[in-house]
Design a protein around this motif. Sequence first.
Motif, short mmCIF file in Angstrom:
data_model
loop_
_atom_site.label_atom_id
_atom_site.label_comp_id
_atom_site.label_asym_id
_atom_site.label_seq_id
_atom_site.Cartn_x
_atom_site.Cartn_y
_atom_site.Cartn_z
N GLY A 21 0.79 -1.22 0.00
CA GLY A 21 0.00 0.00 0.00
C GLY A 21 0.82 1.27 0.00
N LEU A 22 2.13 1.15 0.19
CA LEU A 22 2.99 2.33 0.29
C LEU A 22 3.02 3.12 -1.01
N VAL A 23 3.09 2.44 -2.13
CA VAL A 23 3.18 3.12 -3.43
C VAL A 23 1.96 3.99 -3.66
N SER A 24 0.78 3.42 -3.46
CA SER A 24 -0.43 4.21 -3.71
C SER A 24 -0.60 5.30 -2.65
N PHE A 25 -0.22 5.02 -1.40
CA PHE A 25 -0.34 6.02 -0.34
C PHE A 25 0.52 7.24 -0.63
N LEU A 26 1.77 7.00 -1.06
CA LEU A 26 2.69 8.10 -1.32
C LEU A 26 2.53 8.70 -2.71
N GLY A 27 1.92 7.96 -3.63
CA GLY A 27 1.75 8.45 -4.98
C GLY A 27 3.03 8.45 -5.78
N ILE A 28 3.90 7.47 -5.50
CA ILE A 28 5.18 7.39 -6.20
C ILE A 28 5.11 6.31 -7.28
N PRO A 29 6.07 6.32 -8.23
CA PRO A 29 6.03 5.32 -9.30
C PRO A 29 6.08 3.90 -8.74
N ASP A 30 5.25 3.04 -9.30
CA ASP A 30 5.20 1.65 -8.88
C ASP A 30 6.29 0.86 -9.61
N THR A 31 6.64 -0.24 -9.02
CA THR A 31 7.60 -1.14 -9.63
C THR A 31 6.99 -2.54 -9.64
N GLY B 276 16.56 15.41 -10.51
CA GLY B 276 16.66 15.24 -11.96
C GLY B 276 15.50 14.43 -12.52
N TRP B 277 15.16 13.33 -11.84
CA TRP B 277 14.00 12.53 -12.27
C TRP B 277 12.73 13.36 -12.25
N LEU B 278 12.57 14.16 -11.22
CA LEU B 278 11.35 14.96 -11.10
C LEU B 278 11.29 16.07 -12.14
N LEU B 279 12.44 16.60 -12.51
CA LEU B 279 12.47 17.71 -13.47
C LEU B 279 12.40 17.25 -14.92
N ILE B 280 13.09 16.18 -15.26
CA ILE B 280 13.17 15.78 -16.67
C ILE B 280 12.76 14.34 -16.94
N GLY B 281 12.34 13.60 -15.91
CA GLY B 281 12.04 12.19 -16.06
C GLY B 281 10.68 11.85 -16.63
N LYS B 282 9.83 12.85 -16.83
CA LYS B 282 8.48 12.63 -17.35
C LYS B 282 7.75 11.52 -16.59
N LEU B 283 7.82 11.60 -15.27
CA LEU B 283 7.14 10.62 -14.43
C LEU B 283 5.64 10.87 -14.44
N GLU B 284 4.90 9.84 -14.60
CA GLU B 284 3.44 9.96 -14.57
C GLU B 284 2.94 9.51 -13.19
N ILE B 285 3.00 10.44 -12.27
CA ILE B 285 2.58 10.16 -10.90
C ILE B 285 1.63 11.27 -10.43
N PRO B 286 0.80 10.96 -9.45
CA PRO B 286 -0.13 11.98 -8.97
C PRO B 286 0.59 13.12 -8.25
N THR B 287 -0.13 14.20 -8.06
CA THR B 287 0.43 15.39 -7.42
C THR B 287 1.02 15.08 -6.05
N LYS B 288 0.32 14.25 -5.27
CA LYS B 288 0.85 13.94 -3.94
C LYS B 288 2.18 13.21 -4.03
N GLY B 289 2.40 12.44 -5.11
CA GLY B 289 3.68 11.79 -5.31
C GLY B 289 4.78 12.79 -5.58
N PHE B 290 4.48 13.78 -6.44
CA PHE B 290 5.47 14.84 -6.70
C PHE B 290 5.78 15.61 -5.43
N ILE B 291 4.76 15.92 -4.66
CA ILE B 291 4.98 16.66 -3.41
C ILE B 291 5.85 15.86 -2.45
#
Length: 129
Positions: free
Chosen positions: A22-32, A84-99
């Motif tokens: 549940g950590l990935v969805s809770f934090l809104g970070i990229p899943d693996t 660098g990942w956040l600026l140029i990585g084109k991550l498709e994650i929710p806003t809470k993940g970016f925050i």
Amino acid sequence: LLTIDGIINLLLGIILIFFPSGLVSFLGIPDTQFKFYPSILGAVLFGIGISLILEKYKHLFKLTGLGLGGAICINLSGGIVLAGWLLIGKLEIPTKGFIFLWLLVIGLIGISLIELFNVINSRQDGNTI
């Protein structure tokens, strides 16, 4: 500072070693797809945390660990790569993940700058680190 840095690394390491689903969805970070890499990273962070604690309390354990210079390098490199990942990585994650991830970048770079400031001031005062 070494104790605080060590505790943060230990906690992050424990979380990543066990990597609750549940950590990935809770934090809104990229899943693996595989939990292997997060758990290996967790083990590395946990080891760094132990090293920092050993360094801080080397007089008790009779062992040296990772010093402040190493902690600065590890935190800065992690923070810069993540930024660098956040600026140029084109991550498709929710806003809470970016925050969450930007807060992590700020924390990593922030603790590094505080530690670096401490080292510079200690050397100007004639103390050794």
